[in-house]
Design a protein around this motif. Sequence first.
Motif, mmCIF file in Angstrom:
data_model
loop_
_atom_site.group_PDB
_atom_site.id
_atom_site.type_symbol
_atom_site.label_atom_id
_atom_site.label_comp_id
_atom_site.label_asym_id
_atom_site.label_seq_id
_atom_site.Cartn_x
_atom_site.Cartn_y
_atom_site.Cartn_z
ATOM 1 N N LEU A 1 36.732 35.940 41.230
ATOM 2 C CA LEU A 1 36.281 34.905 40.302
ATOM 3 C C LEU A 1 34.774 34.688 40.348
ATOM 4 N N ALA A 2 34.228 34.335 41.508
ATOM 5 C CA ALA A 2 32.787 34.110 41.654
ATOM 6 C C ALA A 2 32.420 34.314 43.110
ATOM 7 N N ARG A 3 31.190 34.781 43.329
ATOM 8 C CA ARG A 3 30.706 34.965 44.693
ATOM 9 C C ARG A 3 30.193 33.627 45.231
ATOM 10 N N GLY A 4 31.106 32.672 45.265
ATOM 11 C CA GLY A 4 30.760 31.324 45.693
ATOM 12 C C GLY A 4 31.855 30.359 45.295
ATOM 13 N N HIS A 5 31.511 29.092 45.218
ATOM 14 C CA HIS A 5 32.492 28.060 44.921
ATOM 15 C C HIS A 5 32.791 27.963 43.429
ATOM 16 N N GLN A 6 33.902 27.333 43.148
ATOM 17 C CA GLN A 6 34.321 27.097 41.766
ATOM 18 C C GLN A 6 34.514 25.593 41.570
ATOM 19 N N ALA A 7 33.959 25.054 40.491
ATOM 20 C CA ALA A 7 34.136 23.643 40.151
ATOM 21 C C ALA A 7 34.908 23.558 38.841
ATOM 22 N N TYR A 8 36.035 22.843 38.853
ATOM 23 C CA TYR A 8 36.895 22.722 37.675
ATOM 24 C C TYR A 8 36.636 21.353 37.043
ATOM 25 N N THR A 9 35.687 21.329 36.118
ATOM 26 C CA THR A 9 35.108 20.067 35.655
ATOM 27 C C THR A 9 36.066 19.181 34.875
ATOM 28 N N ASP A 10 37.102 19.745 34.288
ATOM 29 C CA ASP A 10 38.043 18.948 33.501
ATOM 30 C C ASP A 10 39.352 18.680 34.234
ATOM 31 N N SER A 11 39.432 19.027 35.491
ATOM 32 C CA SER A 11 40.677 18.815 36.224
ATOM 33 C C SER A 11 40.815 17.343 36.596
ATOM 34 N N PRO A 12 41.941 16.730 36.294
ATOM 35 C CA PRO A 12 42.135 15.307 36.624
ATOM 36 C C PRO A 12 41.989 15.026 38.112
ATOM 37 N N TRP A 13 42.279 16.033 38.936
ATOM 38 C CA TRP A 13 42.241 15.817 40.376
ATOM 39 C C TRP A 13 40.940 16.318 41.013
ATOM 40 N N ALA A 14 39.901 16.515 40.205
ATOM 41 C CA ALA A 14 38.561 16.912 40.690
ATOM 42 C C ALA A 14 38.652 18.114 41.638
ATOM 43 N N LEU A 15 39.223 19.200 41.155
ATOM 44 C CA LEU A 15 39.450 20.376 41.982
ATOM 45 C C LEU A 15 38.172 21.187 42.169
ATOM 46 N N THR A 16 38.007 21.687 43.381
ATOM 47 C CA THR A 16 37.050 22.755 43.668
ATOM 48 C C THR A 16 37.819 23.829 44.423
ATOM 49 N N ALA A 17 37.301 25.044 44.418
ATOM 50 C CA ALA A 17 38.033 26.130 45.071
ATOM 51 C C ALA A 17 37.064 27.233 45.468
ATOM 52 N N ILE A 18 37.593 28.187 46.226
ATOM 53 C CA ILE A 18 36.825 29.375 46.578
ATOM 54 C C ILE A 18 37.807 30.515 46.829
ATOM 55 N N SER A 19 37.465 31.703 46.355
ATOM 56 C CA SER A 19 38.258 32.907 46.633
ATOM 57 C C SER A 19 37.740 33.494 47.931
ATOM 58 N N GLN A 20 38.547 33.443 48.978
ATOM 59 C CA GLN A 20 38.028 33.700 50.322
ATOM 60 C C GLN A 20 38.005 35.170 50.729
ATOM 61 N N ARG A 21 38.875 35.987 50.167
ATOM 62 C CA ARG A 21 38.987 37.378 50.633
ATOM 63 C C ARG A 21 37.641 38.099 50.609
ATOM 64 N N GLN A 22 36.846 37.905 49.563
ATOM 65 C CA GLN A 22 35.576 38.604 49.427
ATOM 66 C C GLN A 22 34.610 38.283 50.571
ATOM 67 N N PHE A 23 34.753 37.106 51.182
ATOM 68 C CA PHE A 23 33.878 36.718 52.290
ATOM 69 C C PHE A 23 34.454 37.133 53.641
ATOM 70 N N TRP A 24 35.733 37.494 53.667
ATOM 71 C CA TRP A 24 36.387 37.882 54.910
ATOM 72 C C TRP A 24 36.374 39.390 55.151
ATOM 73 N N ASP A 25 36.040 40.169 54.126
ATOM 74 C CA ASP A 25 36.162 41.626 54.236
ATOM 75 C C ASP A 25 35.339 42.212 55.381
ATOM 76 N N ASP A 26 34.159 41.648 55.641
ATOM 77 C CA ASP A 26 33.308 42.183 56.706
ATOM 78 C C ASP A 26 33.443 41.413 58.010
ATOM 79 N N GLY A 27 34.418 40.519 58.090
ATOM 80 C CA GLY A 27 34.626 39.734 59.294
ATOM 81 C C GLY A 27 35.712 40.325 60.174
ATOM 82 N N PRO A 28 36.040 39.641 61.275
ATOM 83 C CA PRO A 28 37.015 40.167 62.229
ATOM 84 C C PRO A 28 38.466 39.959 61.826
ATOM 85 N N PHE A 29 38.694 39.200 60.735
ATOM 86 C CA PHE A 29 40.065 38.862 60.357
ATOM 87 C C PHE A 29 40.504 39.682 59.153
#
Length: 557
Positions: free
Chosen positions: A329-357
Amino acid sequence: MSAGSFRVAVLGGGVGGLSAAHELGERGFDVTVYEAKSRLGGKARSFSVPSGDDGHSLPAEHGFRFFPGFYRNLRDTLGRIPRAAGGTVADNLVETDETLIATTTGEEMRSETRTPNTIAEWVAALKPTIGGGEISPAETNYFLRRLLVLLTSCRARRERELDRVSWWEFVDAEAQSPAYRKHLAESTQALVALKPQRGSARTIGQIYAQLMLDQIDPNRPTEAVLNGPTSEVWMTPWESYLESLGVSVRTESPVTKIDSDGRRVTGVELAGGERVTADYYVAALPVEVMASLVTPELRLAAPSLGTIGRLDTAWMNGIQFYLTEDLPLARGHQAYTDSPWALTAISQRQFWDDGPFDIETCADGSIRGVLSAIISDWETPGSVYDKPARECSREEIKTEVWHQLTAHLNRDAERLSTEYLYDWVLDPAIVETGDGMENHEPLLINTVGSLRDRPPAVTDAPNLVLAADYVRTDTDLATMESANEAARRAVGGIVEHTGAGAPPPTVWGLSEPQLFDPPKRQDEVAFRLGLPHPGEAERGLRSTFRGLRTSGWGFDD
């Protein structure tokens, strides 16, 4: 006396407690940490959750970790925790590049999080992308001028005036367009779980300014996230380092009572009746827990604890979706501006690929991605069940969050498909009871006027200090950075009181450009004379003209 002659009991093993144990251990104190849960880390910890019937587990967490550039105290601590493979935990931070601003109606936008290097990048960074062009240039300029008023206000004015005004009122949200209210006045709720009508202008404005400065100041580090689950890449190495310093850790040891003789702390009782004594006590407990432990005797010894029961908390908890296909989705955070529950998110796999997990070792090897979302508004009715999150079942929360995400992401093409959903985990702190939903780990919120109810790290009780995010700090927000800063101030108090000869920890406050120093000094004189900030004159004129126009005079802003 040497530091090793003093026994210190650290009550709570979250970021504040572990930061205090870290600083004390490096100075040679005899330290024991008492943590209520089975794992260290508090709200920052991650944990394994069973999935399916085959004994596999999934990595879950309270919510994704986020390290802005202004987190100087915490980043310093991470840089002093060694990894088994070499380097430090600070090396497990991965920089983000952008923020996805998704909407259900307007144009989807991407905002750079890297410091600009070229003229074109500077133009893009300074251009107001939030709102997709819905906000007029005049309103954008007005909002920036309101921020300038805060940045040129002296410390006393911020604490005695701006802390007693809501962010909503400070930025004149009620008098502006719906787009202004939505994208500027209300945008901070996704960061701090705090409605702008209740949040202190001092707190929200200072953090808003820090996030802006992070982006445009080349001397600040870039916003970052971790390269794996929090406990895997941070808490486990931290616990190993504390053990090497001689720090003892006792988990599943909740504090049930803090004894006091009205002058000092005399001991602590744990669940099961065990009594613990030490020379010094570091209270690093969540605000709602600490408030329940304040007795009349403890209040007499440490009067600043007498008002913490007035402090408010809110719900801000995470849900993870495990996908059979990666969705960056994005190389960073996602802000869902019209979500009633003020959602933010992040797709984590892309940041974990070079880590130990390796996420593909989880479950049966089918998981390729993790979409980690945070619910910041638990009071507004959702779009599926027309109920606020706190009134939904766990299954309904999952359905509602998924629907709000897809409403933003799948407008032109199906990016988030139910075919990809392998499993999901909602923060286990959200518990269904016979009387409805409960949150066992709420978050402190900085409401209007709450600064005066927050105690300093060093109390009047000579052997009690505080290391938690509700403590008065320059960070002034319930964050890992604030907890770490409070711990440094607490340890500094112990070092000074014992005369052990160790240097106090370095404490960094919020850094603002020096060009604002002269107007701050001028405002300090004005404040002492009882005069308003010069920037409030424009605000008064706008209010006057609005009143005349409403009365039929026909004036135009």
